[in-house]
Structure formats: C-alpha cells, structure tokens
Design a protein around this motif. Structure first.
Motif, PDB file in Angstrom:
ATOM      1  N   UNK A 122       0.825  -1.240  -0.112  1.00 12.21           N
ATOM      2  CA  UNK A 122       0.080   0.079  -0.223  1.00 12.21           C
ATOM      3  C   UNK A 122       0.891   1.095  -0.132  1.00 12.21           C
ATOM      4  N   UNK A 123       1.998   1.189   0.834  1.00 10.12           N
ATOM      5  CA  UNK A 123       2.606   2.408   0.914  1.00 10.12           C
ATOM      6  C   UNK A 123       3.552   2.692  -0.519  1.00 10.12           C
ATOM      7  N   UNK A 124       3.809   1.532  -0.928  1.00  6.32           N
ATOM      8  CA  UNK A 124       4.516   1.508  -2.355  1.00  6.32           C
ATOM      9  C   UNK A 124       3.494   2.176  -3.412  1.00  6.32           C
ATOM     10  N   UNK A 159       9.645  13.883   0.725  1.00  8.21           N
ATOM     11  CA  UNK A 159       9.670  13.918   2.066  1.00  8.21           C
ATOM     12  C   UNK A 159       7.988  13.763   2.673  1.00  8.21           C
ATOM     13  N   UNK A 160       7.179  14.039   1.840  1.00 10.74           N
ATOM     14  CA  UNK A 160       5.696  13.546   2.041  1.00 10.74           C
ATOM     15  C   UNK A 160       5.362  12.411   1.987  1.00 10.74           C
ATOM     16  N   UNK A 161       6.006  11.450   0.874  1.00 11.20           N
ATOM     17  CA  UNK A 161       6.076  10.166   0.732  1.00 11.20           C
ATOM     18  C   UNK A 161       6.616   9.404   1.906  1.00 11.20           C
ATOM     19  N   UNK A 162       7.567   9.786   2.194  1.00  7.23           N
ATOM     20  CA  UNK A 162       8.272   9.217   3.374  1.00  7.23           C
ATOM     21  C   UNK A 162       7.268   9.386   4.729  1.00  7.23           C
ATOM     22  N   UNK A 163       6.930  10.608   4.944  1.00  8.06           N
ATOM     23  CA  UNK A 163       6.007  10.791   6.009  1.00  8.06           C
ATOM     24  C   UNK A 163       4.709  10.011   6.069  1.00  8.06           C
ATOM     25  N   UNK A 164       4.095   9.799   4.905  1.00  9.19           N
ATOM     26  CA  UNK A 164       3.115   8.635   4.810  1.00  9.19           C
ATOM     27  C   UNK A 164       3.278   7.383   5.145  1.00  9.19           C
ATOM     28  N   UNK A 165       4.628   6.958   4.844  1.00  7.46           N
ATOM     29  CA  UNK A 165       5.135   5.418   5.007  1.00  7.46           C
ATOM     30  C   UNK A 165       5.135   5.418   6.509  1.00  7.46           C
ATOM     31  N   UNK A 167       3.606   7.272   8.958  1.00  3.90           N
ATOM     32  CA  UNK A 167       2.351   7.273   9.545  1.00  3.90           C
ATOM     33  C   UNK A 167       1.493   5.726   9.502  1.00  3.90           C
ATOM     34  N   UNK A 168       1.628   5.097   8.290  1.00  2.00           N
ATOM     35  CA  UNK A 168       1.099   3.834   7.941  1.00  2.00           C
ATOM     36  C   UNK A 168       1.800   2.895   8.976  1.00  2.00           C
ATOM     37  N   UNK A 169       3.116   2.833   8.977  1.00  2.00           N
ATOM     38  CA  UNK A 169       4.103   1.986   9.819  1.00  2.00           C
ATOM     39  C   UNK A 169       3.580   2.254  11.462  1.00  2.00           C
ATOM     40  N   UNK A 170       3.381   3.488  11.843  1.00  2.00           N
ATOM     41  CA  UNK A 170       2.948   3.715  13.132  1.00  2.00           C
ATOM     42  C   UNK A 170       1.515   3.252  13.581  1.00  2.00           C
ATOM     43  N   UNK A 171       0.671   3.325  12.830  1.00  2.00           N
ATOM     44  CA  UNK A 171      -0.678   2.851  12.976  1.00  2.00           C
ATOM     45  C   UNK A 171      -0.952   1.256  12.994  1.00  2.00           C
ATOM     46  N   UNK A 172      -0.081   0.887  11.945  1.00  2.00           N
ATOM     47  CA  UNK A 172      -0.176  -0.590  12.084  1.00  2.00           C
ATOM     48  C   UNK A 172       0.609  -1.135  13.430  1.00  2.00           C
ATOM     49  N   UNK A 211      11.193   2.532   2.701  1.00  2.00           N
ATOM     50  CA  UNK A 211      12.003   1.992   1.329  1.00  2.00           C
ATOM     51  C   UNK A 211      11.085   1.667   0.464  1.00  2.00           C
ATOM     52  N   UNK A 212      10.162   1.029   0.697  1.00  2.02           N
ATOM     53  CA  UNK A 212       9.091   0.628  -0.222  1.00  2.02           C
ATOM     54  C   UNK A 212       8.497   1.851  -0.871  1.00  2.02           C
TER      55      UNK A 212
END
Length: 317
Positions: A122-124, A159-165, A167-172, A211-212
């Motif tokens: 999903x983050x990819x 930076x926006x992409x890495x920030x979203x990655x 956030x997704x990691x943190x919630x999961x 990284x993804x």
C-alpha cells in the motif's frame, strides 16, 4: 513668487525575513494534495483490515507453535529407514520446535510486525500515486510553474511520501503492539520485546515501509501512465513475493546446482525485504539480514535518484 511642491520621499518596502523551515510549505502542499483525495483513507482502511487479518493468522499459528513447545512430554522418535545424517537433522528440527524461548521470539517477531505484507504494498502504491497524480490530472504544469525550482518540488514530494510511510507504519504497529501484548499476557509468556531479533524485526519493519514508499515514488517517475505504473509496481512486489523463491529453486534444481543460487535470491527487492525483517532466517540458504537491508536500500536509492533526474528534465508543457 511661486512655490514648488515636492513629492514625499518614496518609502521602501520592508524586507520580511523568511520564517519557518525551508521547503516545509511544499511538504504541506503535497500532503494536502493526498489528503484531499479518497486514496489516503481508502488505503488507510485497507491497511487496518489487512493488519487485523494478519494478526488473527499470526496469533493462531503462534498459539499452536507455543503449545507444542510447552509440551514437556514430547519425545523424539526418529522414523524408520533414516540415515545418520537424516536422523541428526530431524533431531535438530525437533529441538527447535520444542524450544519455548526460540518459538516465543519467532512468534513475537511475527505478531509485532503483522500486516507488513500488504502494508508495504500500500505505501509503495501511495508513493507511485503521489507523482503520477500530477500528470494524470495535469496539475504538474501549475506545480512546477508556481515553484520553478523542480528539485525543491521533488524533495517535497519525497518527504511527503516518507511521512505517509511512517504514519502507516506507526498505526499498524500500534494495533499489533496492543494485540500482541494482550496475546502474550493471556498465555503467561514474556512478550520478547527485550530480545534483539524482535527489536531488529520492528526497526527494519519501519525501514521497509520507508524504502518501499521511496521505491514506489521512483517507479512512478518512470512511466507516464498511472495505471501502467500501478500495475508494474504490483507485479514487482507480488511477483517477487510469490514467485521469487520458486524461480531460484528451479534454477538451482535444473541449471546451476549450488546453494549460493538460493542465497542470491536476495537481489530481488521483495526477497530482500523479507530477509531483513524476519526475526530468524527465512530459509537455510537465506542471506544475512544486513544483506537484505543493503539490497533494498540500494534499489530504493537508485529509484529515488532516477525520479529526481527525470522530474528535473521532464517536459510539462
């Protein structure tokens, strides 16, 4: 006698110093572009659903493995017709299956990183959409004309992409941590969070998300078609996970007979990702975890660098 009227001296406009972090406006702008669409919350809901499903599967398997490991009455009985080497291998496998500490560490590593299979996908895809949306909806021209320095725009997107990655990691991870702690407490076992293999799995799980996301961004710059970029990303990710080891097994069995062939499977991004986040070796011939880190980092940096170069030179007229 005549009087001459003189115009008042022109007042100079005061120079207002720049306030804030340079480039932060661009990052906010990119995040706003994503959050004003349906993609982010649809992906977020999907990530939560997949994390919950993975938690159910991982905890069910962990409960079975831990019950077997806690069975103190089990006795090793070698099968008939086995050679000395086969008996030794079977005995070693039996010992591992009944090693409670080892099984607890493996269970903790899997549970506390639940949902990473589809979460990374999903983050990819989000990383791909961040850049392809600009050309799909023809907003790239306005973006680059508003901020002619394309490098700043591209880095803002990164930076926006890495920030979203993140956030997704943190919630999961918040969901999996809560469920995992309850799981181990109900079984009366330690959660193994103090063990380095579990800590490494969690740390590099975060690295994998970042990284993804970066790899998806790089792939999105290589194709003008959004659908083509999304489909290609899914093939690279899912194809590597599902068929990667199978292809290298075929090569080893029919073309090149050597265990190093299976070890070299780490060159594929999907296999490298699995290798680096697994608390223990994925399979006997698997490369060390740090090799997986280097390989996936290399792929992501190359994709990101290509993305920066292409966006600097791409025609937006």
């Amino acid at each position: 006698m005549s009087a001459t009227l003189q115009a008042p001296p022109a007042t100079t406009r005061p120079v207002i110093a720049h306030v804030g972090i340079p480039g932060l406006r661009l990052v906010r702008s990119e995040i706003r572009k994503i959050t004003t669409t349906n993609a982010w919350w649809l992906f977020g809901i999907a990530a939560l659903v997949f994390t919950g499903l993975a938690l159910f599967i991982n905890m069910s398997e962990a409960a079975q493995h831990l019950d077997r490991a806690r069975d103190t009455t089990a006795v090793f009985r070698p099968g008939r017709g086995l050679g000395a080497a086969e008996i030794a291998a079977a005995r070693a496998e039996f010992a591992q299956l009944h090693d409670l500490h080892l099984q607890s560490v493996n269970a903790a590593g899997n549970i506390f990183t639940s949902g990473q299979f589809f979460g990374l996908l999903l983050v990819m895809l989000l990383g791909t959409l961040v850049i392809t949306n600009e050309f799909q909806y023809q907003t790239a021209t306005a973006t680059f004309l508003t901020t002619p320095q394309r490098t700043r725009v591209v880095f803002g997107k990164l930076v926006a992409v890495l920030g979203l990655g993140f956030v997704f990691w943190l919630v999961s991870r918040a969901v999996s941590f809560a469920a995992g702690l309850i799981f181990f407490d109900n079984l009366g076992l330690t959660n193994s969070l103090g063990e380095w293999p579990v800590q490494r799995a969690i740390i590099f799980n975060l690295v994998a998300y970042l990284l993804w996301a970066l790899l998806g961004f790089g792939l999105g710059t290589l194709m003008n078609s959004q659908i083509g970029a999304v489909v290609t990303s899914m093939i690279i990710y899912l194809g590597g996970f599902v068929g990667g080891i199978g292809v290298f097994n075929l090569i080893r069995n029919f073309l090149i007979h050597g265990d190093w062939v299976l070890t070299s499977a780490v060159v594929m991004p999907s296999i490298a990702s699995q290798v680096m986040v697994s608390p223990e070796k994925m399979y006997p011939q698997a490369a060390p975890w740090w090799v997986g880190v280097l390989v996936l980092t290399g792929w992501s940096l190359v994709a990101g660098a290509i993305g920066i170069v292409i966006n600097r030179r791409r025609d937006i007229a």
